[in-house]
Structures are given as C-alpha cells and as structure tokens.
Design a protein around this motif. Structure first.
Motif, PDB file in Angstrom:
ATOM      1  N   SER A  55       1.411  -1.426   0.199  1.00 38.81           N
ATOM      2  CA  SER A  55      -0.202   0.217   0.074  1.00 38.81           C
ATOM      3  C   SER A  55       0.798   1.452   0.191  1.00 38.81           C
ATOM      4  O   SER A  55       2.242   1.376   0.459  1.00 38.81           O
ATOM      5  CB  SER A  55      -0.955   0.141   1.043  1.00 38.81           C
ATOM      6  N   ASP A  56      -0.052   2.323  -0.319  1.00 38.94           N
ATOM      7  CA  ASP A  56       1.045   3.254  -0.513  1.00 38.94           C
ATOM      8  C   ASP A  56       1.544   3.795   0.783  1.00 38.94           C
ATOM      9  O   ASP A  56       2.559   4.663   1.439  1.00 38.94           O
ATOM     10  CB  ASP A  56       0.349   4.653  -0.848  1.00 38.94           C
ATOM     11  N   TYR A  63      -0.818   8.570   6.264  1.00 35.91           N
ATOM     12  CA  TYR A  63      -1.974   9.068   5.467  1.00 35.91           C
ATOM     13  C   TYR A  63      -2.375  10.389   5.640  1.00 35.91           C
ATOM     14  O   TYR A  63      -1.941  11.150   6.187  1.00 35.91           O
ATOM     15  CB  TYR A  63      -3.154   8.021   5.455  1.00 35.91           C
ATOM     16  N   TYR A  69      -6.818   4.536   0.312  1.00 37.40           N
ATOM     17  CA  TYR A  69      -6.381   3.816   0.238  1.00 37.40           C
ATOM     18  C   TYR A  69      -5.720   2.369  -0.188  1.00 37.40           C
ATOM     19  O   TYR A  69      -6.361   1.647   0.237  1.00 37.40           O
ATOM     20  CB  TYR A  69      -4.540   3.335   0.764  1.00 37.40           C
TER      21      TYR A  69
END
Length: 809
Positions: A55-56, A63, A69
């Motif tokens: 995941s980013d 975040y 996301y």
C-alpha cells in the motif's frame, strides 16, 4: 462403548468446526480481534514466509485523513485460504482499541469484519477458496491519529498459520543476494525453451518469437516480433491480464524503440488487476539489456531479468519460480507516454488488437509444459460425423498424444464447428452420462477475456448418480495447461495439455488417463465454464480407448445416417402416402363408386405401413449403443425427445392396428357398422394422421437442434407450411362436400358403394343374384379429383423439399 465412539467422533470434528470457512470470528470471547489468532488450536509459524501487504501507506505509516488507499495482500510463494487484517495506531498497536479506518472488500472472496462496534474496522475472508492475491480499500480516519501499522494473520492450512504480522517491519527474506548484472554473452545453458506464433513457424518468419534459459539467478530472454514501436512479454498469476475478479497483477517486460533514433531499450512495467494502463516499476534493478535493434518493421532484443522480486518490487515483479501464465503483445508507437511513462499505445483498447497469444501456464525456472509443434504431429486422431472428415469440415475434430517436452502430460487439440460456446472431451467408465461414476470432462469455452483470445480451458466432471451436472474440479485448472486458444476461421480451436496422473485434490473428480475409458465428445452453445448442458447429443466411442497408449478412436458413424434415413422414410410414409390414402377414403368414394377408391386407399396405406415399420426399426438400430432409445436422452430435462419417442410408439401402434380392424369389419348392412366406421376412420385413422403431423414436426425440430445447424435447417418450417396447407384444403373439401346438395346425394350412393369383396358378400346373401350394373361417378367427381390432386401436389412438392433438406444437412 457406543457413547465413547460418539464422544470421540465429536472431538475429532472440533478442528473442522473451528476452521471457519466464512472468515475469522470477531467476538470478544474468541479474542480474534485482540490478538488476531485464528481459533485453530495451533501455534503461529515464524517468520513470515511469503505473504506481503502492499500500500502507499506502507512502510511510512503516514496517510491523508479521509483518503482511501488500495491495499494488496500477495502470496509470493504458494497461496492461502484465510486472512484477517486491521489497521492500528503505532502508539498503542497492541490494544484492540487502537483500530482505525474502514475496510472495503474488492472481491467476493473477502468481507468486512467488526471488532470495535464498527462494521468494517477489520477485514477477513468470506470463503476458504485458495487465493494468491486479494485487494481491499482502506479509508483513513477523518482526523490524523498518527502513524499506523497494518497487522494481519494468514491461514495457509488448518495447522499452518501466520499470526499478527506487521506489514511495516516484516518483509519476506531475500534468501539469495541478486547480482546487479547477469553473465553476459553466450554463457550459461543453451536456449532450450522457445515459442513462435504461428505454431511451427521458422524463427525469422514468426510474427512473435521468444526463447529463454535459466542463467543462475536470472532468466535470459531473446525476443523478436513484427512491430515498429514495441514488443512485450507479459507474465501473470491469473489467466487474464485484466483480472477484475481477483485483481491479480501482471509483470510486463517491454522492448521499446526510442522516440528519437532506432535504439531499443528494455523496460519493466506492471499492470494492476482491473486497470487498463500499466505502471513503471518502482525500480529497474534486476533487469539488464544485452542487445536491441530494429530492422525494418521487426524488433530484436536480448535481456535478462532476476528470477524473483527484489525488496520494494513485490507486487510488481512475479517470481519466475512460480507457475504463471504468459502472453505476448506488440504496438507501433515509439517513445514513452510522458505522464505514465509507458508505451503510448499500451492500453486496453490497443491491447485488444495487439495481444498475440496467452499460450501457457509456465514455470520459467524449473521448466514447464509447452507444445509448439503443429497439431498434426499429435499421433491420436478422432472426428465426427465421419472418420475421414478434415479439421475444416468436421463438426468435431481432435488430436492427442503424449507431450513431447513433458511425458507427464497428454496434449490435446480440439476444433469444433462453432464460434460461441464450448467443446470438450471426456472419459467415462460406464458409458452413461452422470451414471454410477463421474465422467472426467476437459475442454475449452469462449468467454469475454480479451487476453486469452476470448477462450479459456477448464477441467470439470459430471456428477455421478444421475445428477448429470457439470462442475469444476477441486483444483481448478491445476494440471491443465493451455497452449493455443482462439476462434479461428469460424471454428473454436484450442490446444492444451492435461496431467496424466491425478492431483491429490482431484482424486474424486479426475481419472488417471493411462487407463482405458469410453471417450465422449460434445459441444454446447452457452459460453463459460463449468460446461453447460450440451445443445446436441454427445458422441460416445464404440469401445474403450487408452489415450496414452492408443492413437485411434471410433464413434458410431452410422447413427446420424440412420437417423437421417428414419426421418426421410417417415416423411415419405406419412404425408406422401398415408395422408393421401386417408384423403382418398374421405373424399373419393363418390368419384370412384365401383371400388376404385378402395384399391388406391389400400395400396397407399399398406405401402405406408411397410415404410413406417422400416423407419421405426432403423431408429432402434441407430441407438443400439446408447443408454436410451430416443433421438435424445429421455427424461424431464429432454421433454421434446421424450414426447417424440412416446408419440412415435402410439402412431405406429395405431397404424398397425387399423388394417387388423379393417380385416374384421362387418358388412355395410350390419346394425353395428357405425362402430367400425368411427373406430377405423375417425378415432384410429384421423387420430394417427394428426399425431403423425405433430410427431414429424417434433422430429424435424430435434434433427435441426441436435444434428443439423438450427440456423440453416429450414425443413421444420417447410413442414409447418405443409401441415397448414394440407389441413386447410382437406378441411375445406370436407365441409364443402358435406354441405353441398350434390355431396348429400352422393353420400347415399357412396354408402351402397363398398369394396368388391363386400359387394360379393351381399350378393351371396341374396341367393347369388346377378351383380348390379357399374355405377357412374358422381356429378361432382371433377371437383373431388381436383381437390385430391391439390392435396397430392401439396404433400409431394413440400415433402420432396423436406426430404432434400434432411438429406443435405
């Protein structure tokens, strides 16, 4: 003792009960929310051996509040059955109260779970189906709660679990440090693996050609293809590069011509499942170009790629040690898209025209099952409807043989006369569809997947016990390898290999092919798998065949010609002969008052009876080797065939009984003569006439639907026209003569006009007086002859058309 046995049985069932197929339990008593521990009663396996979250948000833990996301769970080695994931704040990650964010599943194999009173604050599996990859959306909390960590547990099997893994700090180990540059030149093993399109083409004439070899920690590739912009090799864990169900990613290696000049470079891209435009890998490490050039409109390149995903490239690069599907692409645009940094025409719309072929499930490192020779090199051959028809002419044509590159597999080639639907081969021990044992069925079907040429392969079985349903095998397509799939020149064609032995998961659904079985071939018009019920009769071999050791198979090639002859004889026997014979008795007595009508009636109906009996016997001969004796299998699922069979029995019985009834008729003066008239002429005669029309229509419908091409077979509609025209004219004649005065006068005369034998019997009863003088035809005899000739013209003309159509289809 019985109570002890019961107690032990219940205890043995506890692990099964606790193995949740619909996801992790999330109530406080079972503690799954707190410690993410599956309630299996077994310890966790340390450390993480190949299950990674991407995941980013990872690994920074930062975040944007309220942002959504995508999170991907990937099995870099093998697959898994169960999962449980939460996002917790870094400061208090051991407490269930630190769970933040909301989860949304992106496939039907996962579902939301509830831990802190909020549905969706965790996510788990919804099915125990095996998975290699799963995608989810995680929506961050509306306010900044500080850095977060994703915690997750994985269930590989009941006793093989990984608990409370931390996606930020735990990554799978890299067991071999990759070299930054592979060995150059011609070092290493020869290039033993290759593929060219079309099959069997010389390398320099192939539209696309690739060869590869294992070279230490790398795989060396050589590619060439007809394109002026780029050629690419795609590698995917799913048999679809645009996989929108499991959202699997695809690894794409592109040889790209530079926008300025003619230099050729190699680029490592990846295509996320469900997306249409690939992305640049986060790093090009582990990829090295050896050489590249373009000559005319043909691109050549040689390069090497490390066999496994380097740290940071998980979810972008596949492991060549896993089994993957390969596909090939090309395009004519040079340079890169400045926004996405990918070839400018590399998109879904462009790919639909550029995909050359998705040809095999391969393990690039350990070798795999490949078949690159022409299908004619396969020694086994079978076909239908004749043993001598060619690939282009057969309704169903197939070849088979032991795979030349891997003797553990049988390779099959199927070519069927359809563009939408499925074609399959099966093996059976009892020669009964869905009989006492399963039928092992494998083949190919059209679908909407552009990356497989719109065709997929499947391994299925028919359920035993008369169920007849076709269902997928437990292991899916494991043990089944696709080579060449597509709809070519108006025919569904596929080449694939099937494992000869049986996988453990399929020991109740697959047969060991190194044994003797009856062979089944069949097609259906509904696409997709498992295979839907066949639209036409499946064909069965006349004897058992060992596909590994034998190279020929025979089917009942006489069946369809016998069915065709049966139909032709029935059309000739009933509309042309019997209906005209009945019309002769119904309308022509006054026109032939001296017994001529009876002679013609008797000739027509007795000749009809003869041909009916021949046709009736032929259909039983045609189906002598099948489990049932009708045009298609009898039963509730085949009501048309059952009706045709039943009505046919009734019609033949009526036709045989009517001459017997006539033989025992009383003379015209008998008080009970009316019984014979109504029984012989109305109930049996007219009843059989009407039923024969219905049954011929049913038979022609079945012939068109099960044997001929329904879209090109017009005999059914011609028969409808025949029935309507004959019925209207016949009924109009009957009403006209009944109501007309002339008909009333002639009816009295016709009552006295009987057959020669009956006139002789009357004369004998009157002490042999001289025979009465011959009577003149009725005044309206020309109308009667005109009507009967009109009926004859209708049935003969349209009957001949029907016979011709049945003969040529």
């Amino acid at each position: 003792m019985k109570w002890l046995v019961l107690l032990l049985s219940l205890l043995s069932a506890v692990p099964t009960i606790l193995a949740r197929r619909d996801g992790a339990p999330t109530n406080e008593q079972e503690n799954a929310c707190q410690d993410l521990m599956p309630q299996h009663g077994v310890p966790s396996q340390p450390p993480n051996m190949g299950f990674i979250l991407f995941s980013d948000v990872i690994p920074s833990g930062n975040y944007t509040p309220g942002e959504t996301y995508e999170v991907r769970l990937n099995a870099t080695i093998g697959d898994f059955a169960g999962l449980f994931i939460q996002a917790r704040t870094e400061t208090n990650q051991d407490d269930v109260s630190s769970i933040v964010g909301l989860w949304t599943p992106l496939s039907n194999l996962s579902r939301r779970a509830q831990c802190n009173g909020v549905n969706g604050d965790a996510i788990t599996h919804s099915s125990a189906e095996r998975k290699r990859e799963q995608f989810f959306n995680w929506t961050a909390p509306a306010i900044d709660m500080g850095r977060i960590h994703f915690l997750y547990s994985i269930v590989v099997a009941f006793s093989n679990i990984f608990v409370k893994l931390n996606a930020t700090v735990e990554r799978p180990p890299v067991t071999v440090a990759p070299a930054t540059m592979p060995p150059q030149g011609e070092q290493g093993e020869p290039f033993l693996n290759s593929y060219g399109e079309p099959l069997g083409c010389p390398q320099n004439e192939c539209a696309f050609y690739v060869e590869w070899r294992s070279n230490g920690q790398f795989i060396d590739f050589r590619m060439e293809g007809n394109a002026s912009g780029w050629i690419a090799l795609g590698i995917s864990g799913q048999n679809s590069a645009l996989d929108t169900v499991n959202r699997s990613f695809s690894d794409v290696l592109v040889c790209q011509v530079e926008a300025v000049g003619s230099a050729v470079n190699v680029t490592d891209l990846f295509l996320r499942g469900g997306e249409v435009t690939p992305s640049f890998d986060s790093s090009q490490e582990g990829l090295d170009l050896t050489s590249g050039e373009i000559t005319g409109d043909r691109i050549f390149c040689s390069f090497s790629r490390v066999q496994f995903a380097l740290p940071g490239q998980e979810g972008q690069d596949v492991s060549f040690s896993d089994d993957n599907f390969l596909f090939f692409l090309s395009g004519n645009a040079t340079g890169l898209d400045t926004v996405n940094e990918v070839p400018m025409d590399f998109s879904a719309s462009a790919l639909s025209g550029n995909v050359i072929f998705s040809f095999t499930r391969a393990n690039l490192n350990r070798g795999f099952v490949v078949f690159t020779a022409p299908f004619t090199t396969l020694p086994g051959k079978g076909s239908f409807p004749t043993s001598s028809c060619s690939r282009e002419d057969c309704d169903f044509y197939f070849r088979w043989g032991v795979n030349p590159n891997n003797p553990n597999y049988l390779t099959f080639f199927i070519s069927a006369d359809l563009t939408v639907g499925w074609a399959a081969i099966g093996v059976s021990r009892d020669r009964r569809m869905g009989g006492d044992e399963i039928d092992d069925i494998f083949g190919c079907s059209t679908n909407n997947n552009l990356f497989t040429g719109g065709v997929e392969v499947a391994d299925t079985h028919n359920v035993a016990g008369g169920d007849r349903r076709n269902v997928g095998d437990n292991s899916g397509t494991d043990g089944l390898v696709s080579h060449r799939l597509g709809v070519l020149n108006g025919r569904l064609e596929c080449t694939f290999s099937r494992l000869i032995t049986v996988l453990p998961a399929d020991n109740t659904s697959d047969f060991n092919l190194d044994d003797s079985y009856y062979i089944i071939i069949g097609t259906g018009e509904n696409p997709g798998t498992p295979f839907t019920r066949h639209e036409r009769n499946p064909e069965w071999s006349t004897s058992e065949v060992n596909l590994v050791r034998e190279s020929s198979v025979d089917f009942d090639y006489a069946r369809i010609p016998l069915i065709r002859t049966h139909g032709i004889l029935m059309v000739f026997s009933w509309p042309i002969l019997a209906w005209l014979g009945i019309a002769m008795a119904r309308h022509m007595k006054p026109a032939l008052p001296n017994g001529g009508w009876f002679l013609m009636h008797r000739i027509l109906v007795i000749t009809s009876l003869f041909f009916t009996c021949v046709a009736f016997l032929l259909i039983f001969v045609a189906f002598r080797n099948t489990e049932t004796r009708g045009l298609i299998t009898l039963g509730d699922m085949n009501k048309t065939g059952t009706a045709h069979f039943a009505i046919g029995i009734i019609v033949v019985a009526l036709q045989i009984s009517n001459p017997i009834i006539a033989f025992f008729r009383c003379h015209p003066g008998d008080d009970n003569r009316w019984i014979f008239n109504n029984l012989h002429g109305v109930l049996v005669g007219t009843g059989a006439e009407i039923l024969s029309a219905v049954n011929i229509l049913l038979g022609l419908y079945l012939f068109g639907d099960k044997i001929a091409d329904p879209e090109e077979f017009d005999a059914f509609y011609v028969m409808i026209a025949l029935v309507v025209l004959f019925g209207v004219v016949d009924f109009a004649l009957y009403i006209f003569f009944l109501l007309s005065r002339a008909f009333c006068e002639d009816r009295t005369m016709a009552t006295e006009s009987e057959s020669p034998r009956e006139m002789k019997n009357v004369a004998s009863a009157a002490d042999h007086p001289p025979p009465p003088p011959k009577k003149d035809p009725s005044p309206d005899h020309w109308l009667r002859w005109g009507g009967w000739i009109t009926l004859a013209a209708i049935v003969i003309l349209l009957g001949i058309i029907i016979i011709v159509l049945v003969s040529i289809r």
